[in-house]
Motif scaffolding. Structure first.
Motif, PDB file in Angstrom:
ATOM      1  N   PHE A   1       0.857  -1.180   0.000  1.00 29.59           N
ATOM      2  CA  PHE A   1       0.000   0.000   0.000  1.00 29.59           C
ATOM      3  C   PHE A   1       0.893   1.229   0.000  1.00 29.59           C
ATOM      4  CE2 PHE A   1       0.595  -1.618   4.276  1.00 29.59           C
ATOM      5  CZ  PHE A   1       1.093  -0.515   4.964  1.00 29.59           C
ATOM      6  N   PRO A   2       0.386   2.391  -0.388  1.00 33.45           N
ATOM      7  CA  PRO A   2       1.214   3.601  -0.440  1.00 33.45           C
ATOM      8  C   PRO A   2       1.808   3.940   0.921  1.00 33.45           C
ATOM      9  CG  PRO A   2      -0.839   3.928  -1.642  1.00 33.45           C
ATOM     10  CD  PRO A   2      -0.966   2.621  -0.933  1.00 33.45           C
ATOM     11  N   GLY A   3       3.088   4.252   0.935  1.00 32.19           N
ATOM     12  CA  GLY A   3       3.767   4.629   2.173  1.00 32.19           C
ATOM     13  C   GLY A   3       4.285   3.460   2.993  1.00 32.19           C
ATOM     14  N   ARG A   4       4.160   2.224   2.474  1.00 29.11           N
ATOM     15  CA  ARG A   4       4.549   1.056   3.273  1.00 29.11           C
ATOM     16  C   ARG A   4       6.031   1.066   3.614  1.00 29.11           C
ATOM     17  NH1 ARG A   4       7.049  -3.664   2.732  1.00 29.11           N
ATOM     18  NH2 ARG A   4       7.560  -3.146   0.585  1.00 29.11           N
ATOM     19  N   ARG A   5       6.880   1.407   2.670  1.00 29.07           N
ATOM     20  CA  ARG A   5       8.322   1.349   2.912  1.00 29.07           C
ATOM     21  C   ARG A   5       8.744   2.352   3.995  1.00 29.07           C
ATOM     22  NH1 ARG A   5      11.341  -1.710  -0.305  1.00 29.07           N
ATOM     23  NH2 ARG A   5      10.451  -2.521  -2.243  1.00 29.07           N
ATOM     24  N   ALA A   6       8.175   3.540   3.969  1.00 29.46           N
ATOM     25  CA  ALA A   6       8.523   4.524   5.003  1.00 29.46           C
ATOM     26  C   ALA A   6       8.004   4.081   6.371  1.00 29.46           C
ATOM     27  CB  ALA A   6       7.951   5.886   4.633  1.00 29.46           C
TER      28      ALA A   6
END
Length: 582
Positions: free
Chosen positions: A101-106
């Motif tokens: 989902f968007p922002g998962r890595r951060a």
């Protein structure tokens, strides 16, 4: 019949071979491991002696008026923190491990940031945030037109539920780190078969992933609960009278060291029961799943409201456990910029850095000696002594402080007597008056962190290198200097960094063992908050947070697995306990 050809000769030959083999077994590693264990066990032996020296009606009074309430409160706090950290840690670990989902890595690394803030700082921050004069109640009054506290009801933050909320906000990363590793290790084939049979993501999580992650959850929750038992600052701020606070109160306020030792033994028994329960829970779990490193676990791509919900679910713990407390501390600190040059804060910072650096150096050196002894020797007793010496992390700081005081005071008296007899001068409180007792307590408690990092580092160095070096005539000392030390430099640096940060945050042992008129950043914050001077505590608190964030950023630069494995080896423990093979 000659001795060399008959049965007697053969038996004698085998005896000589066994004797030669025994002589080849170097007993120096065993002596080193046994010595380190003996030094680390001194506080517990002294604790037993102090508790046994109690006279009069101390124990009946404690048993009747202190122990029941403190024990119930401690168990309720542990239950609440254990449940909340498990739910938060497991849920966020599952989302970042198998969902996209968007922002998962951060968010994947941001979820670890609450570890940089000590529990007592979060308690301090949320007392201000949810207090009557704080921003939350101020917004409630402005929104609904209330003018006094009698016109509306608001939950009391200075309570047991408030302590559970604040402590869980910074302790859930222990569960997150261990379960995330295990979720990434789970077999892709098992999950694919379950999906082929029609399992929904929710059912896959409940029926497949969660049972397989139980050992890792047990490890993470036990670590969080050990930190909960060790805490003294947060429970004091929230008015929660746990066993740890009872030890502190009995020692300092009632001047009853023997009674404090008896309560400390009860607290230690509770820790041992926790360790036994955790190991029993892990010991009954056996899962065998192949993971060759080339088949990643199946992922679920989330879109729309599901993606937003997943991102929000991972962001909220970061906001509660790190962003909001850090923002409040930064806001208060900007109002007290001149205090950053206050001699009291500068002296406290110097004391904190000096104690943390000394502890890091001493602990890493001892841990290196233990890990190197375990590498050199094939005797099982060496590994046993090393593991026993590295169990201090499970002992609360208040327990160590009670056990250290008498031996260190006795050592001070002997040094002073010897100096008077030999040189005619008095050394005074050379050990307890210099902060060396704090270094000793922190070294005992954090040895497990350093030993875990260095032992893991040694396992990555092939023993064939040692054999080749010996073939070329290198003696053990030169092998250590030319091969092991250069290859272990990163592991030693990581271990020293972790011990340094944990010592900077340590409050339980420091507040009890510090010399007179000796402040660290932790005790300075604790004293200011206890006096109600919240804004005055902010600059020192912000320095502690800044020092805690920097090592996490450095460790996370090489991946979350390195950050988790180089410290407490939580992931390795979960891996071995679950029986999974990579």
């Amino acid at each position: 019949m000659t001795a060399g050809n008959g049965p007697v000769g053969a038996e004698a030959g085998r005896g000589r071979m066994r004797a030669a083999a025994f002589r080849r077994t170097d007993l120096r590693p065993l002596a080193v491991a046994a010595l380190v264990w003996a030094v680390m066990a001194v506080p517990l032996v002294a604790l037993l002696a102090i508790a046994a020296s109690a006279v009069g009606a101390t124990w009946p009074h404690l048993l009747r008026s202190v122990l029941p309430g403190a024990t119930v409160t401690t168990l309720l706090l542990m239950a609440g923190v254990g449940l909340l950290t498990a739910v938060t840690g497991v849920g966020t670990a599952w989302l970042v491990a198998v969902c996209r989902f968007p922002g998962r890595r951060a968010l994947e690394w941001a979820l670890v940031l609450p570890l940089a803030i000590p529990t007592y700082l979060v308690a301090f921050a949320y007392m201000e945030i949810f207090d009557y004069t704080g921003p939350v109640q101020g917004a409630v009054r402005a929104l609904f037109g209330f003018h006094t506290a009698r016109e509306y009801w608001f939950p009391e933050i200075r309570s047991l539920p408030g302590a559970i909320f604040a402590m869980s906000a910074v302790l859930y990363p222990y569960v997150y780190l261990t379960t995330r590793i295990l979720f990434l290790m789970q077999s892709a084939r098992v999950m694919e078969v379950a999906r082929t049979l029609g399992a929904t993501p929710w059912r896959l999580f409940l029926r497949i992933a969660l049972p397989m992650a139980r050992p890792a959850i047990a490890v993470g929750v036990s670590l969080a609960l050990m930190e909960t038992i060790n805490d003294i600052g947060a429970v004091d701020f929230f008015g929660v009278r746990t066993l740890t606070f009872a030890v502190y109160h009995t020692w300092l306020n009632r001047a009853d060291l023997a009674g404090a030792a008896q309560l400390a033994l009860v607290l230690l028994l509770l820790v041992l029961l926790l360790i036994y329960a955790e190991r029993s829970a892990r010991g009954r779990q056996r899962f065998h799943a192949a993971f060759g490193g080339q088949e990643p676990a199946p992922t679920f791509v989330l879109e729309g409201w599901r993606a937003f919900g997943a991102a929000a679910a991972c962001f909220v713990p970061v906001a509660i456990g790190f962003l909001m407390p850090a923002a409040l501390l930064a806001d208060y600190a900007t109002r007290r910029m001149e205090q950053f040059l206050d001699p009291a804060i500068l002296d406290a910072a110097l004391h904190s850095v000096t104690l943390a650096a000394a502890t890091a150096v001493a602990t890493v050196l001892v841990a290196f000696a233990l890990a190197y002894a375990a590498r050199l020797s094939r005797l099982g007793a060496v590994g046993l002594f090393a593991r026993l010496a590295a169990t201090g992390y499970a002992v609360p700081g208040t327990v160590l402080a009670v056990g250290i005081l008498i031996p260190m005071a006795a050592l001070d008296n002997r040094i002073d007597a010897a100096a008077r007899a030999l040189f005619g001068v008095s050394t005074g409180l050379l050990v307890t008056g210099s902060g060396a007792a704090i270094v000793y307590a922190c070294s005992v408690r954090f040895l497990a962190i350093a030993y875990g990092s260095l032992d893991a580092g040694f396992t990555k160095i092939s023993r064939h290198l040692d054999m080749v070096a010996r073939t070329f005539g290198r003696r053990p000392g030169r092998i250590l200097a030319e091969i092991h030390l250069p290859l272990m430099r990163r592991a030693m640096t990581a271990a020293a960094l972790l011990v340094f940060v944990d010592t900077m945050k340590e409050l339980s042992a420091t507040v009890l063992l510090r010399p007179f008129d000796f402040e660290t950043l932790a005790t300075l914050v604790y004293g200011a908050v206890a006096r109600g001077a919240f804004e005055d505590a902010a600059p020192a608190a912000l320095v502690i947070v800044a020092i805690g964030v920097l090592p996490l950023v450095l460790l996370l630069g090489s991946g979350l697995e390195g950050a988790a494995g180089s410290g407490r080896r939580s992931g390795d423990q979960a891996d071995r306990s679950s029986g999974m093979s990579r």
